[in-house]
Design a protein around this motif. Structure first.
Motif, PDB file in Angstrom:
ATOM      1  N   PHE A  68     -36.696  18.995  -7.961  1.00 30.49           N
ATOM      2  CA  PHE A  68     -35.957  18.904  -6.701  1.00 30.49           C
ATOM      3  C   PHE A  68     -36.905  19.036  -5.510  1.00 30.49           C
ATOM      4  CE2 PHE A  68     -33.981  21.379  -3.230  1.00 30.49           C
ATOM      5  CZ  PHE A  68     -33.103  20.408  -2.757  1.00 30.49           C
ATOM      6  N   GLU A  69     -37.807  20.012  -5.576  1.00 27.70           N
ATOM      7  CA  GLU A  69     -38.767  20.205  -4.485  1.00 27.70           C
ATOM      8  C   GLU A  69     -39.662  18.969  -4.334  1.00 27.70           C
ATOM      9  OE1 GLU A  69     -38.385  22.539  -2.345  1.00 27.70           O
ATOM     10  OE2 GLU A  69     -36.930  23.650  -3.520  1.00 27.70           O
ATOM     11  N   ALA A  70     -40.099  18.389  -5.445  1.00 25.79           N
ATOM     12  CA  ALA A  70     -40.921  17.172  -5.396  1.00 25.79           C
ATOM     13  C   ALA A  70     -40.116  16.002  -4.830  1.00 25.79           C
ATOM     14  CB  ALA A  70     -41.454  16.836  -6.788  1.00 25.79           C
ATOM     15  N   PHE A  71     -38.855  15.892  -5.235  1.00 27.45           N
ATOM     16  CA  PHE A  71     -37.963  14.836  -4.740  1.00 27.45           C
ATOM     17  C   PHE A  71     -37.842  14.929  -3.214  1.00 27.45           C
ATOM     18  CE2 PHE A  71     -33.742  13.432  -3.464  1.00 27.45           C
ATOM     19  CZ  PHE A  71     -33.628  12.195  -4.083  1.00 27.45           C
ATOM     20  N   CYS A  72     -37.623  16.147  -2.714  1.00 28.79           N
ATOM     21  CA  CYS A  72     -37.484  16.345  -1.264  1.00 28.79           C
ATOM     22  C   CYS A  72     -38.769  15.970  -0.533  1.00 28.79           C
ATOM     23  CB  CYS A  72     -37.102  17.789  -0.969  1.00 28.79           C
ATOM     24  SG  CYS A  72     -35.419  18.208  -1.461  1.00 28.79           S
ATOM     25  N   ALA A  73     -39.909  16.379  -1.088  1.00 32.58           N
ATOM     26  CA  ALA A  73     -41.191  16.062  -0.448  1.00 32.58           C
ATOM     27  C   ALA A  73     -41.463  14.566  -0.479  1.00 32.58           C
ATOM     28  CB  ALA A  73     -42.322  16.818  -1.145  1.00 32.58           C
ATOM     29  N   ASN A  74     -41.228  13.921  -1.602  1.00 33.26           N
ATOM     30  CA  ASN A  74     -41.482  12.482  -1.734  1.00 33.26           C
ATOM     31  C   ASN A  74     -40.602  11.649  -0.814  1.00 33.26           C
ATOM     32  OD1 ASN A  74     -43.443  12.884  -3.667  1.00 33.26           O
ATOM     33  ND2 ASN A  74     -42.044  12.599  -5.380  1.00 33.26           N
ATOM     34  N   ASN A  75     -39.372  12.103  -0.590  1.00 25.22           N
ATOM     35  CA  ASN A  75     -38.435  11.357   0.259  1.00 25.22           C
ATOM     36  C   ASN A  75     -38.430  11.830   1.698  1.00 25.22           C
ATOM     37  OD1 ASN A  75     -36.715   9.346  -1.350  1.00 25.22           O
ATOM     38  ND2 ASN A  75     -36.857  11.135  -2.704  1.00 25.22           N
ATOM     39  N   PRO A  79     -21.829   1.094  12.140  1.00 27.13           N
ATOM     40  CA  PRO A  79     -22.891   1.481  13.063  1.00 27.13           C
ATOM     41  C   PRO A  79     -24.252   1.201  12.436  1.00 27.13           C
ATOM     42  CG  PRO A  79     -21.795   3.415  12.168  1.00 27.13           C
ATOM     43  CD  PRO A  79     -21.041   2.213  11.696  1.00 27.13           C
ATOM     44  N   ALA A  80     -25.226   0.999  13.271  1.00 31.45           N
ATOM     45  CA  ALA A  80     -26.578   0.732  12.786  1.00 31.45           C
ATOM     46  C   ALA A  80     -27.041   1.891  11.917  1.00 31.45           C
ATOM     47  CB  ALA A  80     -27.527   0.550  13.957  1.00 31.45           C
ATOM     48  N   VAL A  81     -27.824   1.560  10.905  1.00 31.01           N
ATOM     49  CA  VAL A  81     -28.329   2.591  10.000  1.00 31.01           C
ATOM     50  C   VAL A  81     -29.855   2.569  10.002  1.00 31.01           C
ATOM     51  CG1 VAL A  81     -28.241   1.112   7.954  1.00 31.01           C
ATOM     52  CG2 VAL A  81     -28.177   3.569   7.700  1.00 31.01           C
ATOM     53  N   ASP A  82     -30.428   3.741  10.000  1.00 31.90           N
ATOM     54  CA  ASP A  82     -31.876   3.873   9.898  1.00 31.90           C
ATOM     55  C   ASP A  82     -32.175   4.303   8.465  1.00 31.90           C
ATOM     56  OD1 ASP A  82     -34.548   4.522   9.940  1.00 31.90           O
ATOM     57  OD2 ASP A  82     -34.434   5.703  11.790  1.00 31.90           O
ATOM     58  N   ALA A  83     -32.575   3.357   7.628  1.00 30.63           N
ATOM     59  CA  ALA A  83     -32.793   3.627   6.205  1.00 30.63           C
ATOM     60  C   ALA A  83     -33.995   4.526   5.953  1.00 30.63           C
ATOM     61  CB  ALA A  83     -32.934   2.314   5.440  1.00 30.63           C
ATOM     62  N   SER A  84     -34.752   4.838   6.980  1.00 33.26           N
ATOM     63  CA  SER A  84     -35.874   5.749   6.792  1.00 33.26           C
ATOM     64  C   SER A  84     -35.421   7.208   6.836  1.00 33.26           C
ATOM     65  CB  SER A  84     -36.955   5.504   7.847  1.00 33.26           C
ATOM     66  OG  SER A  84     -36.502   5.920   9.118  1.00 33.26           O
ATOM     67  N   LEU A  85     -34.197   7.446   7.289  1.00 33.85           N
ATOM     68  CA  LEU A  85     -33.676   8.818   7.339  1.00 33.85           C
ATOM     69  C   LEU A  85     -33.085   9.187   5.986  1.00 33.85           C
ATOM     70  CD1 LEU A  85     -31.897   8.788  10.805  1.00 33.85           C
ATOM     71  CD2 LEU A  85     -34.145   9.719  10.235  1.00 33.85           C
ATOM     72  N   ARG A  86     -33.530  10.310   5.437  1.00 30.36           N
ATOM     73  CA  ARG A  86     -33.047  10.797   4.139  1.00 30.36           C
ATOM     74  C   ARG A  86     -32.551  12.225   4.335  1.00 30.36           C
ATOM     75  NH1 ARG A  86     -35.801   7.136   0.470  1.00 30.36           N
ATOM     76  NH2 ARG A  86     -35.962   5.290   1.771  1.00 30.36           N
ATOM     77  N   VAL A  89     -30.753  22.478  -9.699  1.00 30.90           N
ATOM     78  CA  VAL A  89     -30.283  22.444  -8.315  1.00 30.90           C
ATOM     79  C   VAL A  89     -29.315  21.271  -8.190  1.00 30.90           C
ATOM     80  CG1 VAL A  89     -30.935  22.204  -5.886  1.00 30.90           C
ATOM     81  CG2 VAL A  89     -32.472  23.380  -7.481  1.00 30.90           C
ATOM     82  N   ALA A  90     -28.082  21.565  -7.822  1.00 31.32           N
ATOM     83  CA  ALA A  90     -27.087  20.529  -7.549  1.00 31.32           C
ATOM     84  C   ALA A  90     -27.146  20.245  -6.050  1.00 31.32           C
ATOM     85  CB  ALA A  90     -25.697  20.990  -7.953  1.00 31.32           C
ATOM     86  N   PHE A  91     -27.212  18.950  -5.692  1.00 29.18           N
ATOM     87  CA  PHE A  91     -27.358  18.623  -4.278  1.00 29.18           C
ATOM     88  C   PHE A  91     -26.768  17.247  -3.971  1.00 29.18           C
ATOM     89  CE2 PHE A  91     -31.036  17.004  -6.462  1.00 29.18           C
ATOM     90  CZ  PHE A  91     -31.391  15.827  -5.825  1.00 29.18           C
ATOM     91  N   GLU A  92     -26.496  17.031  -2.686  1.00 33.28           N
ATOM     92  CA  GLU A  92     -26.071  15.724  -2.190  1.00 33.28           C
ATOM     93  C   GLU A  92     -27.279  15.062  -1.537  1.00 33.28           C
ATOM     94  OE1 GLU A  92     -21.468  16.763  -0.999  1.00 33.28           O
ATOM     95  OE2 GLU A  92     -22.966  16.630   0.583  1.00 33.28           O
ATOM     96  N   PHE A  93     -27.434  13.775  -1.801  1.00 33.51           N
ATOM     97  CA  PHE A  93     -28.538  12.997  -1.216  1.00 33.51           C
ATOM     98  C   PHE A  93     -27.949  11.797  -0.524  1.00 33.51           C
ATOM     99  CE2 PHE A  93     -31.689   9.496  -1.822  1.00 33.51           C
ATOM    100  CZ  PHE A  93     -32.634   9.960  -0.934  1.00 33.51           C
ATOM    101  N   SER A  94     -28.422  11.524   0.684  1.00 31.38           N
ATOM    102  CA  SER A  94     -27.947  10.353   1.423  1.00 31.38           C
ATOM    103  C   SER A  94     -29.090   9.690   2.166  1.00 31.38           C
ATOM    104  CB  SER A  94     -26.828  10.734   2.393  1.00 31.38           C
ATOM    105  OG  SER A  94     -27.250  11.736   3.264  1.00 31.38           O
ATOM    106  N   ILE A  95     -28.910   8.403   2.380  1.00 33.68           N
ATOM    107  CA  ILE A  95     -29.874   7.596   3.128  1.00 33.68           C
ATOM    108  C   ILE A  95     -29.154   6.995   4.323  1.00 33.68           C
ATOM    109  CG2 ILE A  95     -31.371   5.556   3.071  1.00 33.68           C
ATOM    110  CD1 ILE A  95     -31.686   6.033   0.054  1.00 33.68           C
ATOM    111  N   GLY A  96     -29.681   7.245   5.510  1.00 33.12           N
ATOM    112  CA  GLY A  96     -29.128   6.627   6.712  1.00 33.12           C
ATOM    113  C   GLY A  96     -27.965   7.371   7.316  1.00 33.12           C
ATOM    114  N   TRP A  97     -26.903   7.543   6.564  1.00 34.28           N
ATOM    115  CA  TRP A  97     -25.711   8.249   7.034  1.00 34.28           C
ATOM    116  C   TRP A  97     -25.534   9.515   6.214  1.00 34.28           C
ATOM    117  CZ3 TRP A  97     -24.064   2.901   5.889  1.00 34.28           C
ATOM    118  CH2 TRP A  97     -24.016   2.103   7.022  1.00 34.28           C
ATOM    119  N   PRO A  98     -25.610  10.691   6.808  1.00 32.47           N
ATOM    120  CA  PRO A  98     -25.445  11.912   6.023  1.00 32.47           C
ATOM    121  C   PRO A  98     -24.025  12.084   5.471  1.00 32.47           C
ATOM    122  CG  PRO A  98     -25.759  12.442   8.345  1.00 32.47           C
ATOM    123  CD  PRO A  98     -25.953  10.961   8.200  1.00 32.47           C
TER     124      PRO A  98
END
Length: 66
Positions: A52-59, A10-17, A30-39
């Motif tokens: 982690f908070e900076a990572f979330c804000a930047n992405n 399926p089409a993926v929107d790489a802007s979705l994080r 903080v242990a977490f899962e990160f995905s781009i396009g497909w959760p």
């Protein structure tokens, strides 16, 4: 008869994080899962809470754990 395999994805929107927090540890990590396009397709990462908070804000992530 030749076999055909449909390998189209399926089409993926790489802007979705996406982020899903797995655990907030007592040592401040903080242990977490990160995905781009497909959760559904994610990597597990671990960062100190401020990073982690900076990572979330930047992405500009969408939180899946709330």
């Amino acid at each position: 008869m030749p076999q055909t395999t449909d390998t189209s994805l399926p089409a993926v929107d790489a802007s979705l994080r996406f982020v899903r927090v797995i655990e907030r540890r007592a040592d401040g990590l903080v242990a977490f899962e990160f995905s781009i396009g497909w959760p559904e397709l994610a990597v597990e990462l671990m960062l100190p809470a401020p990073a982690f908070e900076a990572f979330c804000a930047n992405n500009r992530v969408q939180r899946l754990d709330t």
